[in-house]
Scaffold this active site. Structure first.
Site, PDB file in Angstrom:
ATOM      1  CG  ASN A   1      -0.205  -0.093   2.646  1.00 29.92           C
ATOM      2  OD1 ASN A   1       0.547   0.826   2.961  1.00 29.92           O
ATOM      3  ND2 ASN A   1      -0.575  -1.156   3.420  1.00 29.92           N
TER       4      ASN A   1
ATOM      5  CB  ALA B   1       2.406  -0.825  10.625  1.00 32.07           C
TER       6      ALA B   1
ATOM      7  CG  ASP C   1      -6.528  -8.076  13.265  1.00 32.32           C
ATOM      8  OD1 ASP C   1      -5.724  -7.249  13.848  1.00 32.32           O
ATOM      9  OD2 ASP C   1      -7.631  -7.701  13.086  1.00 32.32           O
TER      10      ASP C   1
ATOM     11  CG  LEU D   1      -5.381  -2.936  16.693  1.00 27.74           C
ATOM     12  CD1 LEU D   1      -4.583  -2.377  17.962  1.00 27.74           C
ATOM     13  CD2 LEU D   1      -6.217  -2.128  16.096  1.00 27.74           C
TER      14      LEU D   1
ATOM     15  CE  LYS E   1      -8.924  -4.753  13.314  1.00 26.07           C
ATOM     16  NZ  LYS E   1      -8.629  -6.003  12.479  1.00 26.07           N
TER      17      LYS E   1
END
Length: 410
Positions: A209, A273, A305, A307, A342
């Site tokens: 990205n 990030a 994941d 986080l 999360k």
């Protein structure tokens, strides 16, 4: 906060130099001693006599002046101050500092100083927005340069936009804030993630990205400046490692997770990030070649994941877990849902749509969401966002600034 402080003011060329006598007057009114250095271009906008009059000290101009060198050599001049202020900071002088050039007294002092530098940029809006200027600023901020401004408004040339030098009272406030900043996070350990991840498709291609890592690196640098022991886990970026930070370089999301878990336990985890959500389920061992037929199917699988894993890490869970939500629409709503999903304590939402200029740009606009609601922060530099976040973290750990604290020698 400026009483008894020794300040070195470097004035470079630009119409904003006409404000420097007022700046010197305000600094002295707060009790500071001010010595002034001028570039040759600055003399086109303000006279050395006027600055000598308001500062009460001689003005230094010539690198090769035998008289000046006998009174105070340029090396001593560069290190005798408690803080170096550059106002206005022209594009030319910033470029010299970024690239280590020293062809006059001002640039030589900036290269020779062992003190921190507070710069107030001033230039035409197109010069400010030029990629070369922004690249220079990125490099300088990564080395610890402090910025105040620039402001947005009408230019002397008739154009409108960012590039106006911050007003003298704002520069004075920034100098006061520098000296009032204590090491409020001393004794705390922090983990910060930054940049993108690269997920290999084959040996030459990857999924990624547009994250530059500017915000994560700025946060890591600010936490370290305020006394925290910081581990930065960085994906592939072109930024230099922040000073005073233990930086671990990774490529993929799985490598980033492994590095994060290896850094535990910590008191604070900040996931800045932009981790790739997916990766190729099978990485080709050789470059995938075109064979004139249909493009090969790219089968994806979900990345870990990070986080969520840190938020649910049991006995090793950080006391404060902060995530970022990079969204392109319904920013606050999407971020609030992500925080619940999360399990993190705070989430910082930001608009990364193409027109926002956040990805790769110098500025950011944050909405902080916690269990008390949301705070809308004004659009500001990524350094300023980092400073505000560090102050918010200090409050969360019940470490308010005390006026009687002695500022650390950063």
């Amino acid at each position: 906060m400026l009483s008894g402080k020794r300040l070195l003011l470097i004035v470079s060329g630009g119409i904003a130099a006409y404000k420097t006598p007022d700046l010197v007057r305000r600094l002295r009114a707060q009790g500071a001693e001010v010595r002034v250095v001028m570039t040759p271009a600055a003399e086109q906008f303000v006279t050395p006599l006027s600055l000598a009059s308001v500062s009460g000290n001689r003005v230094y101009q010539d690198l090769f002046s035998l008289t000046d060198e006998a009174e105070m050599g340029h090396i001593e001049l560069s290190r005798a101050a408690d803080l170096v202020i550059v106002a206005p900071a022209s594009a030319d002088l910033l470029a010299k500092l970024a690239n280590g050039l020293a062809d006059d007294l001002a640039s030589t002092l900036l290269l020779a100083t062992d003190k921190e530098v507070l710069a107030a940029p001033a230039m035409n809006v197109r010069m400010w927005q030029h990629p070369a200027t922004q690249e220079n600023l990125t490099r300088l901020q990564a080395r610890g340069l402090h910025l105040v401004g620039p402001d947005e408004g009408e230019m002397a040339c008739g154009e409108y936009g960012p590039g106006r030098m911050a007003e003298p009272e704002t520069i004075v406030a920034a100098a006061e804030a520098y000296f009032s900043a204590s090491r409020r996070l001393s004794g705390l350990r922090a983990l910060v993630t930054s940049g993108p991840t690269h997920e290999a498709i084959d040996p030459v291609r990857y999924i990624a990205n547009r994250s530059s890592g500017r915000q994560g690196h700025a946060i890591a640098a600010e936490l370290a400046r305020q006394g925290a022991e910081v581990t930065l886990v960085s994906g592939p970026v072109t930024l230099p490692d922040p000073p005073g930070v233990n930086t671990l370089h990774v490529n993929s999301a799985r490598e980033m997770l492994q590095a994060c878990e290896g850094a535990l336990p910590v008191d604070i985890a900040i996931c800045a990030a932009a981790v790739s959500d997916w990766r190729a389920s099978e990485e080709a061992g050789q470059k995938i070649k075109k064979d004139g037929k249909e493009p090969p199917a790219l089968k994806l699988c979900e990345n870990p994941d990070i986080l969520a894993r840190l938020s649910a890490s049991g006995a090793k869970r950080p006391r404060l877990v902060i995530g970022f939500a990079a969204e392109t629409s319904d920013i606050a709503e999407q971020a609030a849902a992500k925080r619940q999903r999360k399990g993190c304590d705070w989430i910082l939402a930001n608009d990364v749509s193409a027109e926002s200029g956040t990805f790769g740009g110098p500025d950011n606009r944050i909405i902080l969401i916690d269990d008390q609601g949301q705070e809308d922060w004004p659009r500001s530099s990524k350094d300023a966002v980092a400073q505000r976040l560090a102050a918010r973290i200090a409050q969360a750990f019940d470490r308010p600034h005390r006026q009687d604290e002695t500022p650390a020698d950063d």
